[in-house]
Design a protein around this motif. Structure first.
Motif, PDB file in Angstrom:
ATOM      1  N   GLU A  73       6.720  -1.892  -2.942  1.00  0.00           N
ATOM      2  CA  GLU A  73       6.429  -2.175  -1.540  1.00  0.00           C
ATOM      3  C   GLU A  73       4.963  -2.558  -1.409  1.00  0.00           C
ATOM      4  O   GLU A  73       4.081  -1.929  -2.014  1.00  0.00           O
ATOM      5  N   ILE A  74       4.703  -3.595  -0.640  1.00  0.00           N
ATOM      6  CA  ILE A  74       3.346  -4.088  -0.483  1.00  0.00           C
ATOM      7  C   ILE A  74       3.040  -4.288   0.997  1.00  0.00           C
ATOM      8  O   ILE A  74       3.928  -4.543   1.808  1.00  0.00           O
ATOM      9  N   ASP A  75       1.768  -4.165   1.345  1.00  0.00           N
ATOM     10  CA  ASP A  75       1.295  -4.518   2.676  1.00  0.00           C
ATOM     11  C   ASP A  75       0.865  -5.973   2.654  1.00  0.00           C
ATOM     12  O   ASP A  75       0.166  -6.412   1.734  1.00  0.00           O
ATOM     13  N   CYS A  76       1.245  -6.742   3.665  1.00  0.00           N
ATOM     14  CA  CYS A  76       0.867  -8.147   3.709  1.00  0.00           C
ATOM     15  C   CYS A  76       0.725  -8.599   5.157  1.00  0.00           C
ATOM     16  O   CYS A  76       1.056  -7.854   6.090  1.00  0.00           O
TER      17      CYS A  76
ATOM     18  N   ALA B 140       3.559 -15.230   3.715  1.00  0.00           N
ATOM     19  CA  ALA B 140       2.593 -14.149   3.908  1.00  0.00           C
ATOM     20  C   ALA B 140       1.642 -14.101   2.717  1.00  0.00           C
ATOM     21  O   ALA B 140       1.874 -14.735   1.674  1.00  0.00           O
ATOM     22  N   ARG B 141       0.559 -13.371   2.908  1.00  0.00           N
ATOM     23  CA  ARG B 141      -0.378 -13.088   1.813  1.00  0.00           C
ATOM     24  C   ARG B 141      -0.795 -11.622   1.912  1.00  0.00           C
ATOM     25  O   ARG B 141      -0.591 -10.972   2.935  1.00  0.00           O
ATOM     26  N   ASN B 142      -1.364 -11.126   0.824  1.00  0.00           N
ATOM     27  CA  ASN B 142      -2.069  -9.849   0.870  1.00  0.00           C
ATOM     28  C   ASN B 142      -3.344 -10.000   0.054  1.00  0.00           C
ATOM     29  O   ASN B 142      -3.758 -11.129  -0.253  1.00  0.00           O
ATOM     30  N   TYR B 143      -3.984  -8.891  -0.301  1.00  0.00           N
ATOM     31  CA  TYR B 143      -5.276  -8.976  -0.978  1.00  0.00           C
ATOM     32  C   TYR B 143      -5.201  -9.766  -2.282  1.00  0.00           C
ATOM     33  O   TYR B 143      -6.204 -10.323  -2.746  1.00  0.00           O
TER      34      TYR B 143
END
Length: 442
Positions: free
Chosen positions: A380-383, A397-400
């Motif tokens: 699971e990732i935050d994005c 979407a993107r994340n870090y």
């Protein structure tokens, strides 16, 4: 290429195209900010415009060709009362030549003339513009959830292959206070991702504070209240210090994303390129970052086909890549740039051979990337939402781990609900390829 426009009542109609890198984009935002402040209408159709403007790149041959093609295309829209103005790197680097080559342009404005741009525009347009360009008063051309903040101009390095110092000059840093003010404004306007950029971000502040002050800048920026994250772009490897690594490790507002262009792995080539450091240093640096920050993303760029590079050097570079396993990697074939030291080196490698070496590097990186991406399956990732793909029927979407402008790929998200640009969500990775994830919102 960016076409930037707004729909408001203004005095003159201006069509503006910005070419090149994010640093050039920031210059365009400031110029457009000046035009807007003087109540001009920016339009999306050059046929409607009274003034045609283009901000050019001149970093390598392909960029110069794109710039000239764009200028000539805009020139085809000229009429007796329509002015064509060209700014940026092409104007700076080839001013004498380009003014003779393309007489259709009413004024080429060099980068070192930006301080007088209002006076220059008034002379060309017979106008009465007031004010000056400022990073605190610009037209934001990026989506609201992100900003590019240019923290310095120019460069103190003298890499043998690079023309940037010839175009942009020596390092000229903004003050910590000015940058912090701009970030504070961006955060107050809803920006979540703050990208700090310059030619050499790690050298920030050396001219002002007589030391590398990037950590001092980060301390100031991260003291701003709000829900936002900072990304550093363009870090020179030998000044990615323990202090910087430690600060990123211990401050959640700074993304653990290390964009470190190394150009090559072999000591002989690094020396010819006038790059500081060597293969052993680069290996130790990458291992240190991964040890201190296990979730860090390592990105780099490489040059292949540099003068005196042998096939053995390329094989060693491939082995180096396999050892480090960069999360992101881009490569370029060597382009001899007038005025640089490398332009005096003999050109003994054919374009076909350069391309062959480039393909070897990118094939190896694709294999590495697929292996790294596979390790994220099921996580699971935050994005944050960056758009919607009509063909895939999914949000993007993107994340870090993914930088802007599609340099790193993206995340495709099957969402449960409708979303707006910039919405932060949590998603589970269900598929991957070498450059992108497919995920489902959780």
């Amino acid at each position: 290429m960016y076409s930037i426009f707004v729909r408001r009542e203004r005095k003159m109609k201006i069509y503006f195209i910005s070419l090149g890198c994010a640093k050039n984009k920031v210059d365009s935002e400031m110029i457009i900010g000046l035009l807007e402040k003087n109540k001009n209408l920016l339009v999306e159709d050059p046929r409607e415009a009274d003034i045609l403007m283009v901000n050019t790149c001149a970093f390598i041959e392909s960029a110069r060709k794109e710039a000239i093609d764009t200028i000539l295309d805009l020139a085809s829209y000229k009429t007796e009362n329509k002015k064509l103005i060209v700014v940026g790197c092409l104007s700076q680097r080839y001013y004498d030549e380009i003014t003779k080559l393309i007489p259709e342009v009413d004024r080429f404005i060099r980068i070192d003339e930006y301080g007088d741009i209002t006076t220059i525009l008034n002379g060309v347009l017979n106008s009465n513009f007031k004010g000056h360009i400022s990073p605190l008063d610009k037209h934001v051309g990026t989506p609201n959830y992100m900003r590019y903040i240019k923290i310095a101009e120019g460069c103190l390095n003298r890499c043998a292959f690079c023309a940037i110092p010839l175009i942009r000059g020596r390092l000229n840093s903004r003050t910590i206070e000015s940058i912090t003010d701009e970030v504070r404004i961006a955060v107050s306007e809803g920006a979540y991702e703050i990208n700090l950029i310059s030619q050499d971000t790690t050298k920030y502040g050396y001219d002002l504070y007589h030391k590398n002050a990037i950590v001092d800048l980060l301390k100031s920026v991260c003291s701003i209240e709000g829900d936002f994250r900072v990304r550093l772009l363009y870090l020179y490897p030998d000044i990615v210090t323990d202090e910087l690594i430690d600060f990123i490790k211990n401050n959640h507002k700074v993304m653990p994303y290390f964009d470190i262009p190394i150009q090559h792995s072999e000591d002989k080539l690094l020396d010819l390129m006038k790059r500081r450091g060597n293969r052993e240093y680069l290996i130790n640096l990458c291992h240190k970052i991964r040890k201190e920050i296990p979730n860090a993303i390592l990105r780099t760029t490489l040059i292949v086909g540099f003068p005196y590079e042998t096939r053995e050097d390329v094989n060693n570079l491939l082995d180096f890549m396999s050892e480090i396993k960069f999360d992101r990697l881009g490569a370029f074939t060597f382009s001899s740039e007038e005025g640089t030291l490398a332009a005096t080196y003999p050109e003994e490698i054919s374009e076909d051979e350069k391309q062959r070496r480039y393909e070897l590097v990118m094939q190896r990186q694709e294999e590495i990337s697929e292996g790294l991406m596979a390790t994220a399956m099921g996580k699971e990732i935050d994005c944050f939402i960056t758009g919607y793909d009509e063909n895939e029927f999914m949000y993007t979407a993107r994340n870090y781990a993914f930088a802007p402008d599609d340099v790193d790929g993206m995340i495709y998200v099957a969402a449960k609900d409708e979303h707006e640009l910039g919405d932060r969500i949590k998603a589970r990775i269900v598929d991957y390829d070498a450059y992108s994830f497919t995920a489902e919102e959780v």
